[in-house]
Design an enzyme around this catalytic site. Structure first.
Site, PDB file in Angstrom:
ATOM      1  N   ASP A  27      30.243  44.858  31.624  1.00  0.00           N
ATOM      2  CA  ASP A  27      30.553  45.333  32.960  1.00  0.00           C
ATOM      3  C   ASP A  27      31.361  46.635  32.771  1.00  0.00           C
ATOM      4  OD1 ASP A  27      31.224  45.316  35.764  1.00  0.00           O
ATOM      5  OD2 ASP A  27      33.197  44.545  35.164  1.00  0.00           O
TER       6      ASP A  27
ATOM      7  N   ASP B 157      33.837  48.493  35.455  1.00  0.00           N
ATOM      8  CA  ASP B 157      35.201  48.514  36.013  1.00  0.00           C
ATOM      9  C   ASP B 157      35.958  47.250  35.610  1.00  0.00           C
ATOM     10  OD1 ASP B 157      34.958  50.947  37.800  1.00  0.00           O
ATOM     11  OD2 ASP B 157      33.347  49.736  38.649  1.00  0.00           O
TER      12      ASP B 157
HETATM   13  C1  BG6 Z   1      32.295  47.291  40.694  1.00  0.00           C
HETATM   14  C2  BG6 Z   1      33.754  47.202  40.969  1.00  0.00           C
HETATM   15  O1  BG6 Z   1      32.094  47.513  39.334  1.00  0.00           O
HETATM   16  O2  BG6 Z   1      31.683  48.364  41.428  1.00  0.00           O
HETATM   17  C3  BG6 Z   1      34.053  47.166  42.466  1.00  0.00           C
HETATM   18  O3  BG6 Z   1      34.264  46.013  40.382  1.00  0.00           O
HETATM   19  C4  BG6 Z   1      33.377  48.363  43.133  1.00  0.00           C
HETATM   20  O4  BG6 Z   1      35.449  47.204  42.671  1.00  0.00           O
HETATM   21  C5  BG6 Z   1      31.873  48.317  42.834  1.00  0.00           C
HETATM   22  O5  BG6 Z   1      33.586  48.320  44.544  1.00  0.00           O
HETATM   23  C6  BG6 Z   1      31.102  49.456  43.470  1.00  0.00           C
HETATM   24  O6  BG6 Z   1      31.519  50.657  42.888  1.00  0.00           O
HETATM   25  P1  BG6 Z   1      31.178  52.110  43.434  1.00  0.00           P
HETATM   26  O7  BG6 Z   1      31.725  53.016  42.364  1.00  0.00           O
HETATM   27  O8  BG6 Z   1      29.680  52.211  43.565  1.00  0.00           O
HETATM   28  O9  BG6 Z   1      31.843  52.262  44.755  1.00  0.00           O
HETATM   29 MG    MG Z   2      34.458  44.512  36.727  1.00  0.00          MG
END
Ligand code: BG6
Ligand code: MG
Length: 215
Positions: free
Chosen positions: A11, A13
Site C-alpha cells: 500500500d 499512504d
Molecule cells: C489512500 C489513503 O491510500 O488513498 C486515503 O489511505 C486517501 O487516506 C486515498 O484518501 C485517496 O487518495 P487520493 O490521493 O487519491 O486523494
Molecule cells: Mg494506507
C-alpha cells in the site's frame, strides 16, 4: 517452514510514506467547511478508501447531503490542499524499513508492486524517488472498485504474473486488510493492531519483516 512468496504488494499512504497525516488535515479542513466535527478517530474510517468514498463518509458523519457539483468542488479543493501540503516530499520521508526491503526483494528476485487507492500514487512515488523499485503500480486511477474490494491487489498480482496466494500485501488500513484477505493474499498489518483487525500478522514497521523467512 513458511510458504514461499514470489511477490510483495505495498500500500502507499501509511506503508511507503507517512502521508496519512496530510490526508487527515486536508479532510479536517473539508469537514470544517461543511460544519462537521471530525477527529483522528473518524479519520481511521477513511484510511485506505478512495477520495470520493471518504467525502461520502464525512457527509454521513454530519448527516448532510450536498449537490453533485459541490461534492466535486470539495474533492478538488481537498486534493489541492493535500498536494500543496506534500510539495516538499522527498526520499527522507520514506518510512523505516521500506528501502532495505525493496532492495532485498530485488536481490532475492521477488517482484514488487504498489496497490494504492490514491490517484496521486505515481506522483508521490516519483517525489520519493522509489518508483524504479516497482515492477507494477496499480492506483486509484486503474480500478473501478476501490478498497475494501480486492481489485487493486488482484490487478497487481495479475500484472506481475503471480497468484494471490504467492503474494504478501502490506497494509496499514482496515479497508486494505479486508481487500487483501478477500483477494486471497497473505495480509500483513503494519501499525496499531487495535486499528487493523484480521491481519494474518502484525508489524510495527517494515523493519520487523524478515524476507528470508518467506523468499
Ligand atoms: C489512500 C489513503 O491510500 O488513498 C486515503 O489511505 C486517501 O487516506 C486515498 O484518501 C485517496 O487518495 P487520493 O490521493 O487519491 O486523494
Ligand atoms: Mg494506507
Amino acid at each position: 517452514m513458511s510458504k514461499k512468496i514470489k511477490a510483495l504488494i505495498f500500500d502507499l499512504d501509511g506503508i511507503l510514506v507517512s502521508t496519512e497525516h496530510n490526508h487527515f488535515i486536508a479532510w479536517k479542513n473539508t469537514a470544517k467547511v461543511l460544519g462537521i466535527s471530525f477527529d483522528k478517530y473518524d479519520n481511521e474510517q477513511l484510511k485506505g478508501i478512495s477520495r470520493a468514498d471518504s467525502l461520502t463518509k464525512i457527509l454521513k458523519l454530519g448527516n448532510k447531503t450536498i449537490s453533485e457539483q459541490y461534492f466535486n468542488e470539495l474533492l478538488t479543493k481537498k486534493n489541492d490542499f493535500y498536494l500543496n501540503s506534500i510539495q516538499a516530499l522527498n526520499q527522507e520521508n520514506v518510512l523505516p524499513g521500506v528501502l532495505n526491503l525493496l532492495k532485498k526483494a530485488q536481490e532475492f528476485g521477488l517482484k514488487c508492486a504498489v496497490g494504492s487507492s490514491s490517484k496521486n500514487a505515481r506522483l508521490i512515488l516519483t517525489k520519493l524517488d522509489i518508483d524504479r523499485y516497482f515492477n507494477v503500480i496499480v492506483d486509484g486511477n486503474d480500478v473501478s472498485h476501490p478498497k475494501p474490494h480486492p481489485e487493486v491487489f488482484l490487478k497487481g498480482a495479475e500484472l506481475m504474473g503471480v497468484d494471490p496466494a504467492e503474494c504478501i500485501v502490506f497494509e496499514d488500513a482496515q479497508s486494505g486488510i479486508q481487500a487483501a484477505k478477500a483477494g486471497g493474499f497473505l495480509a500483513f498489518g503494519v501499525g496499531n493492531p487495535a486499528l487493523i483487525d484480521q491481519a494474518a500478522y502484525y508489524l510495527t514497521t517494515l523493519n520487523e519483516f524478515s524476507l528470508e523467512e518467506y523468499a
